[in-house]
Design a protein around this motif. Structure first.
Motif, PDB file in Angstrom:
ATOM      1  N   HIS A   1       0.799  -1.229   0.000  1.00 11.12           N
ATOM      2  CA  HIS A   1       0.000   0.000   0.000  1.00 11.12           C
ATOM      3  C   HIS A   1       0.833   1.281   0.000  1.00 11.12           C
ATOM      4  O   HIS A   1       0.298   2.372   0.140  1.00 11.12           O
ATOM      5  N   VAL A   2       2.150   1.142  -0.127  1.00 12.55           N
ATOM      6  CA  VAL A   2       3.027   2.314  -0.174  1.00 12.55           C
ATOM      7  C   VAL A   2       3.849   2.313  -1.463  1.00 12.55           C
ATOM      8  O   VAL A   2       3.732   3.208  -2.286  1.00 12.55           O
ATOM      9  N   LEU A   3       4.700   1.297  -1.649  1.00 12.17           N
ATOM     10  CA  LEU A   3       5.611   1.236  -2.793  1.00 12.17           C
ATOM     11  C   LEU A   3       5.441  -0.100  -3.512  1.00 12.17           C
ATOM     12  O   LEU A   3       5.511  -1.160  -2.895  1.00 12.17           O
ATOM     13  N   VAL A   4       5.230  -0.017  -4.834  1.00 10.43           N
ATOM     14  CA  VAL A   4       4.972  -1.197  -5.644  1.00 10.43           C
ATOM     15  C   VAL A   4       5.856  -1.155  -6.890  1.00 10.43           C
ATOM     16  O   VAL A   4       6.027  -0.089  -7.490  1.00 10.43           O
ATOM     17  N   LEU A   5       6.416  -2.311  -7.270  1.00 14.34           N
ATOM     18  CA  LEU A   5       7.015  -2.440  -8.595  1.00 14.34           C
ATOM     19  C   LEU A   5       5.853  -2.718  -9.539  1.00 14.34           C
ATOM     20  O   LEU A   5       5.105  -3.677  -9.330  1.00 14.34           O
ATOM     21  N   ASP A   6       5.680  -1.882 -10.526  1.00 17.74           N
ATOM     22  CA  ASP A   6       4.551  -1.990 -11.452  1.00 17.74           C
ATOM     23  C   ASP A   6       5.091  -1.784 -12.864  1.00 17.74           C
ATOM     24  O   ASP A   6       5.391  -0.657 -13.255  1.00 17.74           O
ATOM     25  N   TYR A   7       5.231  -2.861 -13.607  1.00 15.74           N
ATOM     26  CA  TYR A   7       5.826  -2.806 -14.938  1.00 15.74           C
ATOM     27  C   TYR A   7       4.800  -2.315 -15.951  1.00 15.74           C
ATOM     28  O   TYR A   7       3.829  -2.989 -16.249  1.00 15.74           O
ATOM     29  N   ILE A   8       5.034  -1.111 -16.452  1.00 16.11           N
ATOM     30  CA  ILE A   8       4.196  -0.567 -17.521  1.00 16.11           C
ATOM     31  C   ILE A   8       5.089  -0.065 -18.647  1.00 16.11           C
ATOM     32  O   ILE A   8       6.284   0.168 -18.447  1.00 16.11           O
ATOM     33  N   ARG A   9       4.490   0.106 -19.798  1.00 17.62           N
ATOM     34  CA  ARG A   9       5.185   0.709 -20.936  1.00 17.62           C
ATOM     35  C   ARG A   9       4.452   1.998 -21.258  1.00 17.62           C
ATOM     36  O   ARG A   9       3.305   1.976 -21.685  1.00 17.62           O
ATOM     37  N   ASN A  10       5.126   3.111 -21.045  1.00 19.99           N
ATOM     38  CA  ASN A  10       4.529   4.432 -21.180  1.00 19.99           C
ATOM     39  C   ASN A  10       4.878   5.018 -22.549  1.00 19.99           C
ATOM     40  O   ASN A  10       6.040   5.307 -22.820  1.00 19.99           O
ATOM     41  N   PRO A  11       3.872   5.229 -23.408  1.00 18.95           N
ATOM     42  CA  PRO A  11       4.153   5.784 -24.728  1.00 18.95           C
ATOM     43  C   PRO A  11       4.402   7.291 -24.702  1.00 18.95           C
ATOM     44  O   PRO A  11       4.887   7.858 -25.677  1.00 18.95           O
ATOM     45  N   GLY A  12       4.092   7.942 -23.592  1.00 19.73           N
ATOM     46  CA  GLY A  12       4.187   9.393 -23.528  1.00 19.73           C
ATOM     47  C   GLY A  12       5.302   9.870 -22.620  1.00 19.73           C
ATOM     48  O   GLY A  12       6.232   9.147 -22.294  1.00 19.73           O
ATOM     49  N   ALA A  13       5.171  11.124 -22.226  1.00 20.97           N
ATOM     50  CA  ALA A  13       6.112  11.741 -21.292  1.00 20.97           C
ATOM     51  C   ALA A  13       5.497  11.640 -19.891  1.00 20.97           C
ATOM     52  O   ALA A  13       4.675  10.768 -19.636  1.00 20.97           O
ATOM     53  N   ALA A  14       5.856  12.543 -19.011  1.00 15.44           N
ATOM     54  CA  ALA A  14       5.331  12.544 -17.653  1.00 15.44           C
ATOM     55  C   ALA A  14       3.803  12.564 -17.681  1.00 15.44           C
ATOM     56  O   ALA A  14       3.199  13.288 -18.472  1.00 15.44           O
ATOM     57  N   TRP A  15       3.211  11.746 -16.831  1.00 13.55           N
ATOM     58  CA  TRP A  15       1.759  11.641 -16.716  1.00 13.55           C
ATOM     59  C   TRP A  15       1.101  11.254 -18.048  1.00 13.55           C
ATOM     60  O   TRP A  15      -0.035  11.592 -18.313  1.00 13.55           O
ATOM     61  N   GLY A  16       1.853  10.580 -18.918  1.00 15.58           N
ATOM     62  CA  GLY A  16       1.311  10.109 -20.185  1.00 15.58           C
ATOM     63  C   GLY A  16       1.084  11.196 -21.226  1.00 15.58           C
ATOM     64  O   GLY A  16       0.476  10.938 -22.262  1.00 15.58           O
ATOM     65  N   MET A  17       1.593  12.402 -20.979  1.00 12.78           N
ATOM     66  CA  MET A  17       1.416  13.482 -21.956  1.00 12.78           C
ATOM     67  C   MET A  17       2.112  13.125 -23.259  1.00 12.78           C
ATOM     68  O   MET A  17       3.135  12.448 -23.251  1.00 12.78           O
TER      69      MET A  17
END
Length: 155
Positions: A36-52
């Motif tokens: 509930h604090v820190l998680v390893l979460d593997y994602i692939r982000n196509p954008g910049a910060a916050w998905g912009m």
């Protein structure tokens, strides 16, 4: 020289961690580090910060190349204090790490998620860029204040 050494260290660590995440986890897999604090979460982000700019891969590659060019130019043109060198090294290493992801995969590999505050998932390269920019800004503000406090010379 410090700029480049630090950039290589940041880039190497960033790519090593991303390699471990890519080869050890499935996309969207979460591994609680501190529940509930820190998680390893593997994602692939196509954008910049916050998905912009999610669909603007080439724009983000161009921006990264401009940042890298600017860092190299400033470092080679000016004699910089150590704090500026550290800041520029962090920015350069982070920009190179995320640039390589965009070129190779079309997306940036993110894996750090502060679940407690629902902060967007990020990576070491992102952190290095933010810390580097903050160091540069704080030193610039501090230097500006010191200049204001100096007594002016009368002619």
């Amino acid at each position: 020289m410090l700029v480049y050494v630090l950039a290589v260290v940041v880039f190497g660590l960033d790519q090593l961690i991303k390699y471990i995440v890519r080869t050890s986890m499935a996309v969207n897999q979460e591994i609680p580090i501190w529940p509930h604090v820190l998680v390893l979460d593997y994602i692939r982000n196509p954008g910049a910060a916050w998905g912009m700019f999610g669909n603007d891969r080439w724009l983000l590659i161009l921006i990264a190349l401009m940042v890298i060019g600017a860092v190299i130019y400033v470092q080679s043109r000016y004699r910089l204090r150590r704090v500026y060198q550290v800041g520029l090294g962090l920015v350069l290493g982070g920009a190179l790490g995320n640039l390589l992801d965009r070129i190779l995969y079309g997306k940036v590999i993110d894996y750090i998620y502060f679940q407690v505050i629902n902060y967007p998932v990020f990576n070491l390269a992102d952190s290095a860029i933010v810390v580097g920019v903050l160091l540069i800004l704080l030193q610039t503000l501090r230097s500006g204040r010191n200049e204001e406090q100096k007594p002016s010379e009368e002619k």
